[in-house]
Design a protein around this motif. Structure first.
Motif, PDB file in Angstrom:
ATOM      1  N   GLU A  22      -4.094  -5.309  -3.826  1.00  0.00           N
ATOM      2  CA  GLU A  22      -3.316  -6.460  -3.370  1.00  0.00           C
ATOM      3  C   GLU A  22      -2.956  -6.325  -1.887  1.00  0.00           C
ATOM      4  N   GLY A  23      -2.507  -5.129  -1.508  1.00  0.00           N
ATOM      5  CA  GLY A  23      -2.119  -4.906  -0.123  1.00  0.00           C
ATOM      6  C   GLY A  23      -3.298  -4.967   0.831  1.00  0.00           C
ATOM      7  N   ILE A  24      -4.391  -4.333   0.467  1.00  0.00           N
ATOM      8  CA  ILE A  24      -5.583  -4.324   1.318  1.00  0.00           C
ATOM      9  C   ILE A  24      -6.112  -5.740   1.514  1.00  0.00           C
ATOM     10  N   ALA A  25      -6.104  -6.554   0.465  1.00  0.00           N
ATOM     11  CA  ALA A  25      -6.578  -7.939   0.589  1.00  0.00           C
ATOM     12  C   ALA A  25      -5.760  -8.712   1.617  1.00  0.00           C
ATOM     13  N   ILE A  26      -4.447  -8.511   1.621  1.00  0.00           N
ATOM     14  CA  ILE A  26      -3.576  -9.194   2.581  1.00  0.00           C
ATOM     15  C   ILE A  26      -3.871  -8.715   3.997  1.00  0.00           C
ATOM     16  N   ILE A  27      -3.963  -7.405   4.185  1.00  0.00           N
ATOM     17  CA  ILE A  27      -4.207  -6.852   5.518  1.00  0.00           C
ATOM     18  C   ILE A  27      -5.575  -7.269   6.041  1.00  0.00           C
ATOM     19  N   GLU A  28      -6.580  -7.221   5.169  1.00  0.00           N
ATOM     20  CA  GLU A  28      -7.944  -7.581   5.578  1.00  0.00           C
ATOM     21  C   GLU A  28      -8.034  -9.050   5.974  1.00  0.00           C
ATOM     22  N   ALA A  29      -7.345  -9.904   5.236  1.00  0.00           N
ATOM     23  CA  ALA A  29      -7.362 -11.334   5.563  1.00  0.00           C
ATOM     24  C   ALA A  29      -6.720 -11.600   6.918  1.00  0.00           C
ATOM     25  N   ALA A  30      -5.721 -10.798   7.261  1.00  0.00           N
ATOM     26  CA  ALA A  30      -5.011 -11.011   8.526  1.00  0.00           C
ATOM     27  C   ALA A  30      -5.691 -10.333   9.710  1.00  0.00           C
ATOM     28  N   LEU A  31      -6.234  -9.134   9.501  1.00  0.00           N
ATOM     29  CA  LEU A  31      -6.710  -8.323  10.621  1.00  0.00           C
ATOM     30  C   LEU A  31      -8.217  -8.087  10.633  1.00  0.00           C
ATOM     31  N   GLY A  32      -8.891  -8.415   9.536  1.00  0.00           N
ATOM     32  CA  GLY A  32     -10.331  -8.196   9.469  1.00  0.00           C
ATOM     33  C   GLY A  32     -10.673  -6.901   8.762  1.00  0.00           C
ATOM     34  N   PRO A  33     -11.907  -6.811   8.251  1.00  0.00           N
ATOM     35  CA  PRO A  33     -12.291  -5.654   7.420  1.00  0.00           C
ATOM     36  C   PRO A  33     -12.438  -4.353   8.190  1.00  0.00           C
ATOM     37  N   ASP A  34     -12.568  -4.417   9.518  1.00  0.00           N
ATOM     38  CA  ASP A  34     -12.799  -3.203  10.294  1.00  0.00           C
ATOM     39  C   ASP A  34     -11.521  -2.641  10.906  1.00  0.00           C
ATOM     40  N   ASP A  35     -10.381  -3.261  10.604  1.00  0.00           N
ATOM     41  CA  ASP A  35      -9.130  -2.762  11.169  1.00  0.00           C
ATOM     42  C   ASP A  35      -8.804  -1.376  10.607  1.00  0.00           C
ATOM     43  N   ARG A  36      -8.181  -0.539  11.446  1.00  0.00           N
ATOM     44  CA  ARG A  36      -7.867   0.830  11.044  1.00  0.00           C
ATOM     45  C   ARG A  36      -6.957   0.871   9.821  1.00  0.00           C
TER      46      ARG A  36
ATOM     47  N   CYS B  65       0.819  -1.210   0.000  1.00  0.00           N
ATOM     48  CA  CYS B  65       0.000   0.000   0.000  1.00  0.00           C
ATOM     49  C   CYS B  65       0.857   1.266   0.000  1.00  0.00           C
ATOM     50  N   THR B  66       2.009   1.220   0.673  1.00  0.00           N
ATOM     51  CA  THR B  66       2.867   2.408   0.642  1.00  0.00           C
ATOM     52  C   THR B  66       3.424   2.633  -0.765  1.00  0.00           C
ATOM     53  N   VAL B  67       3.771   1.541  -1.452  1.00  0.00           N
ATOM     54  CA  VAL B  67       4.176   1.664  -2.856  1.00  0.00           C
ATOM     55  C   VAL B  67       3.045   2.313  -3.654  1.00  0.00           C
ATOM     56  N   ALA B  68       1.815   1.895  -3.366  1.00  0.00           N
ATOM     57  CA  ALA B  68       0.654   2.432  -4.081  1.00  0.00           C
ATOM     58  C   ALA B  68       0.496   3.932  -3.858  1.00  0.00           C
ATOM     59  N   TYR B  69       0.761   4.399  -2.631  1.00  0.00           N
ATOM     60  CA  TYR B  69       0.669   5.840  -2.366  1.00  0.00           C
ATOM     61  C   TYR B  69       1.672   6.618  -3.221  1.00  0.00           C
ATOM     62  N   ALA B  70       2.902   6.100  -3.317  1.00  0.00           N
ATOM     63  CA  ALA B  70       3.918   6.776  -4.126  1.00  0.00           C
ATOM     64  C   ALA B  70       3.523   6.766  -5.605  1.00  0.00           C
ATOM     65  N   GLU B  71       2.993   5.641  -6.071  1.00  0.00           N
ATOM     66  CA  GLU B  71       2.556   5.553  -7.474  1.00  0.00           C
ATOM     67  C   GLU B  71       1.403   6.512  -7.738  1.00  0.00           C
ATOM     68  N   ARG B  72       0.538   6.673  -6.752  1.00  0.00           N
ATOM     69  CA  ARG B  72      -0.555   7.646  -6.896  1.00  0.00           C
ATOM     70  C   ARG B  72       0.013   9.050  -7.043  1.00  0.00           C
ATOM     71  N   GLY B  73       1.046   9.353  -6.249  1.00  0.00           N
ATOM     72  CA  GLY B  73       1.699  10.662  -6.354  1.00  0.00           C
ATOM     73  C   GLY B  73       2.342  10.873  -7.704  1.00  0.00           C
TER      74      GLY B  73
ATOM     75  N   LEU C 214      -8.125   1.860   2.311  1.00  0.00           N
ATOM     76  CA  LEU C 214      -9.286   2.004   1.433  1.00  0.00           C
ATOM     77  C   LEU C 214      -9.512   3.470   1.073  1.00  0.00           C
ATOM     78  N   MET C 215      -9.261   4.344   2.050  1.00  0.00           N
ATOM     79  CA  MET C 215      -9.356   5.783   1.769  1.00  0.00           C
ATOM     80  C   MET C 215      -8.268   6.207   0.783  1.00  0.00           C
ATOM     81  N   GLY C 216      -7.079   5.589   0.928  1.00  0.00           N
ATOM     82  CA  GLY C 216      -6.015   5.862  -0.030  1.00  0.00           C
ATOM     83  C   GLY C 216      -6.391   5.412  -1.427  1.00  0.00           C
TER      84      GLY C 216
END
Length: 199
Positions: free
Chosen positions: A170-184, A149-157, A190-192
């Protein structure tokens, strides 16, 4: 504890340096958050360890990293950049190029470049950190997902929106699978991702 160690061990003893590092961390974090005091403590710790030879290079690397964070919070971005680079140079001397701690410092430097608006350097360093983490962790590890996701922020810039979208997803799917959809972390990224569609 600091004054006791100074009194019993001497002002330049490595355990005094260790105590200074711990105190610096304590004052740099909530509820105190005093970057100026943290910098003073870290600079004194660095002075001590710099006189003690290569045995304490890792301590010097940690101090340089923590100074980078303190300078960043203080808005001294050029000093922060120099400190992060110093930390990475020491880690390279210690042959820790592929160590997860090197990824942390590289990621902080990338974030600094992002703050400075240098998205080219930011992406380059985010990718270096990602390569280290992919080698160190399983493919579905949260650190890998977060770094994607940090790579994605730079690419967005850099206005490479298709690449940014792909890495966010790709990054969000990994984080969501590990921590759940409501994790900060999931919500923030997702806002990014939303920012990709709005630009």
């Amino acid at each position: 504890a600091l004054e006791i160690r100074r009194g019993h061990l001497g002002a330049d003893h490595p355990q005094v340096g260790e105590t200074l590092m711990v105190l610096a961390l304590a004052v740099a974090t909530p509820p105190i958050e005093d970057s100026g005091q943290a910098m003073e403590l870290l600079l004194e710790a660095r002075r001590i360890y710099a006189t003690l030879g290569d045995r304490y290079l890792f301590n010097l690397s940690t101090i340089a990293h923590n100074l980078g964070e303190a300078y960043t919070r203080d808005g001294s971005l050029e000093k922060a950049e120099a400190s992060y680079r110093e930390s990475l140079e020491i880690k390279a001397r210690l042959r820790l190029d592929t160590h997860p701690e090197t990824a942390v410092t590289t990621n902080r430097l990338a974030s600094l470049y992002e703050t400075m608006g240098d998205f080219q350097e930011s992406e380059s360093h985010y990718r270096k950190a990602l390569a280290i983490r992919r080698a160190a962790y399983p493919a579905d590890h949260v650190e890998v997902g977060s770094n994607l996701c940090t790579v994605a922020y730079a690419e967005r810039g850099l206005k490479r929106f298709e690449d940014s979208e792909r890495h966010f997803l790709e990054g969000i799917a990994i984080i969501e699978a590990a921590l759940g959809p409501d994790d900060r972390m999931v919500i923030n990224d997702l806002m990014g991702l939303e920012g990709v569609y709005l630009l």
